[in-house]
Design an enzyme around this catalytic site. Structure first.
Site, PDB file in Angstrom:
ATOM      1  N   ASP A 191     101.788  69.558  -4.529  1.00 37.16           N
ATOM      2  CA  ASP A 191     102.680  68.317  -4.172  1.00 37.16           C
ATOM      3  C   ASP A 191     102.950  67.127  -4.578  1.00 37.16           C
ATOM      4  OD1 ASP A 191     101.036  68.855  -1.480  1.00 37.16           O
ATOM      5  OD2 ASP A 191      99.519  68.299  -1.828  1.00 37.16           O
TER       6      ASP A 191
ATOM      7  N   ARG B  82      88.224  58.147  -6.738  1.00 34.04           N
ATOM      8  CA  ARG B  82      89.566  57.792  -6.859  1.00 34.04           C
ATOM      9  C   ARG B  82      90.029  56.322  -7.120  1.00 34.04           C
ATOM     10  NH1 ARG B  82      90.111  62.346  -7.244  1.00 34.04           N
ATOM     11  NH2 ARG B  82      91.078  63.636  -4.319  1.00 34.04           N
TER      12      ARG B  82
ATOM     13  N   ASP C 276      93.225  59.608   1.003  1.00 30.19           N
ATOM     14  CA  ASP C 276      93.004  59.573  -0.782  1.00 30.19           C
ATOM     15  C   ASP C 276      94.105  58.488  -0.573  1.00 30.19           C
ATOM     16  OD1 ASP C 276      90.490  60.873  -1.321  1.00 30.19           O
ATOM     17  OD2 ASP C 276      91.831  61.928  -2.156  1.00 30.19           O
TER      18      ASP C 276
ATOM     19  N   SER D  82      91.546  74.239   0.125  1.00 26.95           N
ATOM     20  CA  SER D  82      91.771  73.136  -0.370  1.00 26.95           C
ATOM     21  C   SER D  82      90.601  72.197  -1.470  1.00 26.95           C
ATOM     22  CB  SER D  82      92.761  71.967   0.200  1.00 26.95           C
ATOM     23  OG  SER D  82      92.327  70.783  -0.533  1.00 26.95           O
TER      24      SER D  82
END
Ligand code: ARG
Length: 402
Positions: free
Chosen positions: A18, A97, A126, A175
């Site tokens: 990504d 995060r 996220d 993932s």
């Protein structure tokens, strides 16, 4: 050259598919002159940094690596003070995060960027956590994967066309998001909630034989030592992950409700978090009054919800933290835990601030200090008075024939 560059964008960069495709897209689709990549260390496996570094080098990307492990460990210990659990598991990704987002924002400002970008999709949490932090600044926020509606297949093809440095079979079967505090495994065949995960998804937890016992010491709510040896928060968390993980402590397999409302099947490993939550709660049960524990419990759920949503900078979170802080002054002492077959159980606790009197509670003595047993008679007579009155008729009918 840098001084004449007029538009720079700081990208949250992991070196994965990504964020790698985001680099050319930010230049071509969004017209930025320069992309800088920022990788923030919150305790990911070292291989992830090697991958990010190698990919950045191949892309010719200016790459910053920021060590935020101490700040992250500190926030994890704040979560322990707040006994934070979200839908039954200790938060992990959600705590990391904001730390990552803040570190990237700092780099962006220092390096004269006018925008910030991340590679999150439009489905997860996220994107919200990053942007909640970033949008406090006046920098532009860009989410290419979400905004351009990219799919994994499209990204793989695009990367192949452009000869971008992404490894074949990018991302593997699942993932995975791993930091100092937790490992999250999702996607692939785990998306079917009826599929039992293979043992191979677990890396931190094992089926240790027998039992281990350890003692955690707390000072004002913070864990400071294991078995008498003092250590830094980062080391303490690492050691507990090892020791408790060896006995299978800290596995969660659950359905989670994301902020947007989507349910997702998640698997987590969090041995240190489980040990510290169990120990901290147990110590609180010794030193806090029943009422403080009850109200704190309500506020803890609110704090965990805000943490999950990435809103710990909110006035509500700050106010709850003040309450929690106030309660922690007496949370000093030790808790001994038994680790066995995936369970972590407190077996002994001690504190100089215990709200407990052995002699008062003891079965061996007749009286509670100057209060005699007989003093409880009046209390017993009143106890349940309204309930008895409310049930008078039912009771009478039931016992009519007696
Ligand atoms: N669902 C969790 C959260 O939002 C963890 C997500 C971790 N990401 C991953 N790719 N495994 O906090």
């Amino acid at each position: 050259m840098d001084s004449i560059t007029n538009s720079r964008v700081a990208l949250a960069f992991s070196g994965g598919l990504d964020t790698t495709v985001c680099v050319p897209l930010l230049e071509e689709e969004y017209g930025y002159d320069e992309v800088i990549g920022v990788t923030v260390d919150v305790g990911q496996p070292p291989a992830e940094f090697d991958e990010a570094e190698a990919t950045a080098t191949t892309l010719g990307l200016e790459h910053h690596v920021i060590d935020a492990k101490d700040a992250f460990a500190d926030l994890c210990l704040d979560a322990i003070e707040a006994n934070a659990m979200f839908q039954g598991y200790p938060l992990g990704t959600a705590l990391a995060r904001p730390i990552i987002a803040e570190a990237i924002l700092d780099v962006a400002i220092d390096s004269g960027c006018s925008a910030l970008a991340h590679g999150c999709t439009g489905k997860g949490n996220d994107q919200l956590r990053f942007e909640a932090i970033w949008r406090q600044s006046d920098l532009e926020v860009i989410a290419p994967v979400r905004e351009l509606g990219l799919t994994r297949e499209w990204e793989i093809e695009y990367a192949a066309d452009r000869d971008l440095p992404v490894e074949a079979g990018q991302g593997g079967e699942w993932s995975i998001d791993q930091n100092l505090w937790s490992r999250s495994v999702e996607g692939g065949d785990l998306e079917d909630p009826a599929v039992r995960p293979p043992e191979s998804i677990y890396e931190w937890t094992d089926h240790g034989e027998g039992e281990d016992e350890l003692t955690v010491a707390f000072e004002a709510g913070r864990p400071v030592a294991i078995d008498g040896s003092e250590m830094s928060p980062v080391t303490l968390i690492e050691q507990l992950n090892e020791r408790a993980g060896a006995f299978g402590v800290g596995r969660t397999d659950m359905m989670e409700d994301r902020v947007l409302g989507l349910k997702v099947r998640e698997n987590y490993e969090h041995p240190a978090a489980t040990v510290l939550l169990t120990a901290h709660r147990d110590l609180e049960s010794l030193v806090l009054t029943k009422e403080v524990q009850r109200v704190k419990g309500d506020l803890e759920r609110e704090w965990a919800e805000l943490a999950y949503r990435g809103l710990l900078f909110s006035p509500l979170a700050t106010a709850i933290e003040s309450f929690v802080e106030e309660t922690q002054a007496s949370v000093t002492g030790t808790v001994t835990l038994s680790l066995q077959s995936g369970s972590c159980r407190p077996v002994a606790r001690a504190s100089p601030h215990a709200v407990y009197s052995e002699s008062m509670a003891s079965f061996d003595t007749a009286d509670v200090g100057s209060i005699t047993q007989a003093d409880a008679t009046g209390v017993a007579k009143y106890h349940g008075l309204q309930d008895r009155l409310a049930n008078r008729e039912t009771f009478a009918t039931l016992h009519q024939g007696d």
